[in-house]
Design a protein around this motif. Structure first.
Motif, short mmCIF file in Angstrom:
data_model
loop_
_atom_site.label_atom_id
_atom_site.label_comp_id
_atom_site.label_asym_id
_atom_site.label_seq_id
_atom_site.Cartn_x
_atom_site.Cartn_y
_atom_site.Cartn_z
N GLU A 318 0.83 -1.20 0.00
CA GLU A 318 0.00 0.00 0.00
C GLU A 318 0.86 1.26 0.00
O GLU A 318 0.59 2.23 -0.71
N GLU A 319 1.92 1.25 0.81
CA GLU A 319 2.84 2.40 0.85
C GLU A 319 3.53 2.58 -0.50
O GLU A 319 3.70 3.72 -0.97
N GLY A 322 1.12 4.16 -3.03
CA GLY A 322 1.02 5.61 -2.83
C GLY A 322 2.23 6.35 -3.37
O GLY A 322 2.11 7.40 -4.01
N CYS A 325 2.03 6.42 -7.26
CA CYS A 325 1.07 7.43 -7.77
C CYS A 325 1.66 8.84 -7.68
O CYS A 325 1.55 9.63 -8.62
N HIS A 326 2.26 9.14 -6.55
CA HIS A 326 2.85 10.48 -6.35
C HIS A 326 3.99 10.70 -7.34
O HIS A 326 4.10 11.79 -7.94
#
Length: 405
Positions: A318-319, A322, A325-326
């Motif tokens: 999950e990290e 993220g 995406c960033h």
């Protein structure tokens, strides 16, 4: 030396039994043992009956394991028997000989022990035999050893290709990540080249969880088609190679601008952009900082490339999602075309990138094996016998000594 001691020498030292020694000679560093067969070997090679009739007789000369610098030969009188029971007419079967090769099994094992230490040509020269004979002995042994490779315990595989000939001739290899053994090799790198193997995996590899690979569309489509339940993990090395290529494209474009304006900036500094920033010394970092002050886009693209290395250090899937995406958002917002194209490719392959956090595998083993393959090719200056070359690849993981070359 008495015949009983000679018989003992043949039995213990050369693995030859059931023969009767007639004589032996030593002629210019060559030892020749002359023997006849014992009665127990005078039988039908097919049904093993001793009720046979001699139809033909000849003398065979077999190469034996040397005694120091002395070559040794066994001259043995053999017969062609006709069996009165089954009617077969065949030459006698010598248990200590290796097929039709003019040598004993012990000498063949001696050749195989030397193959681990040198090239086929070097061993042939050392033993004063033809290189084709050494190759044939080794090939037969490898063929028997790898006649059936089990896929039952495979969990993680990596797939990669390497060049075998000039003119864009490639071979694809699949490597067991746990053991480092190449389990399959095929010429070509298209989807149709590997689909036969993938179909076999679907039936015979029930424990297979994931395959590590580069961003090759043919590999991706083939695995998705034939192994839909197996995860694809994109290799870190090839993803970073993609980013380095986009950075190098930008570097060339920017340098051409300065050259057109009569400024020679950045010549000879290509490796500074492509190496890991942490691996640069103080002087190299100073040079790189000076170049970045001149060109902001290069500085931004280099920073984005270095930042992406942190992706594989994230603590969870999950990290990492993220972070991805960033990073893609920032790459698009940068306005740098080569970086945007790389970000688009990364976004398209995001599932395979994030699969790393489910399995934590890479193509590291395959890249290490590729280095061994390069040495293997260089040692022989190429292989004309593709089947033999594939067998050598299967046995490459057992090379415990340094490869010659």
């Amino acid at each position: 030396m008495s015949t009983s001691k000679l018989a003992q020498l043949l039995n213990i030292g050369f693995g030859i039994r059931d023969v009767i020694i007639k004589s032996f000679d030593i002629i210019e560093k060559v030892v020749i043992f002359r023997c006849n067969l014992k009665k127990c070997l005078k039988r039908c090679s097919k049904c093993r009956s001793h009720d046979v009739q001699v139809k033909e007789t000849k003398v065979r000369r077999l190469r034996m394991v040397p005694l120091g610098i002395m070559k040794c030969f066994l001259e043995i009188t053999v017969h062609k028997f006709k069996c009165r029971r089954c009617g077969a007419c065949q030459w006698v079967d010598l248990p200590f000989a290796i097929g039709k090769f003019p040598m004993t099994k012990a000498f063949a094992n001696h050749i195989l022990s030397l193959v681990k230490l040198g090239t086929v040509q070097a061993i042939a020269s050392f033993l004063d035999i033809q290189w084709k004979t050494v190759k044939a002995i080794h090939k037969d042994w490898l063929s028997a050893k790898y006649a059936k490779i089990s896929y039952r315990d495979l969990i993680y595989l990596s797939v990669d290709e390497f060049s075998i000939k000039k003119g864009h001739k490639y071979m694809t290899v699949f490597t067991d990540i746990r053991t480092g053994q190449i389990i399959y090799a095929v010429e070509g790198r298209k989807a149709e080249d590997i689909e036969t193997f993938l179909k076999a995996l679907a039936k015979k590899a029930p424990k297979l969880k994931a395959i590590a690979m580069d961003l090759s569309p043919s590999y991706i489509s083939a695995v998705k088609t034939h192994l839909p339940g197996v995860d694809i993990v994109f290799d870190r090395f090839h993803v970073m190679k993609l980013l380095n290529e986009s950075l190098d494209e930008l570097r060339r474009k920017e340098r051409n601008k300065y050259m057109a304006a009569g400024q020679n900036i950045g010549k000879g500094d290509r490796f500074l952009y492509l190496r890991n920033f942490d691996d640069l010394d103080d002087a190299q970092r100073t040079r790189l900082d000076r170049l970045f002050k001149i060109n902001v886009d290069l500085a931004k693209a280099h920073a984005m490339k270095e930042q992406f290395r942190l992706f594989w250090e994230k603590g969870s899937k999950e990290e990492a999602a993220g972070f991805l995406c960033h990073w893609v958002f920032e790459a698009y917002r940068s306005g740098i075309r080569p970086l945007q194209r790389a970000a688009k490719t990364i976004l398209r392959h995001s599932q395979g990138l994030l699969s790393y956090f489910d399995h934590h595998i890479s193509n590291g083993k395959a890249e290490g094996v590729n280095n061994k393959i390069k040495v293997l090719k260089r040692t022989a200056y190429g292989y004309r016998d593709t089947e033999y070359f594939k067998l050598l690849l299967f046995d490459l993981h057992e090379k415990t000594t340094q490869l010659v070359g």
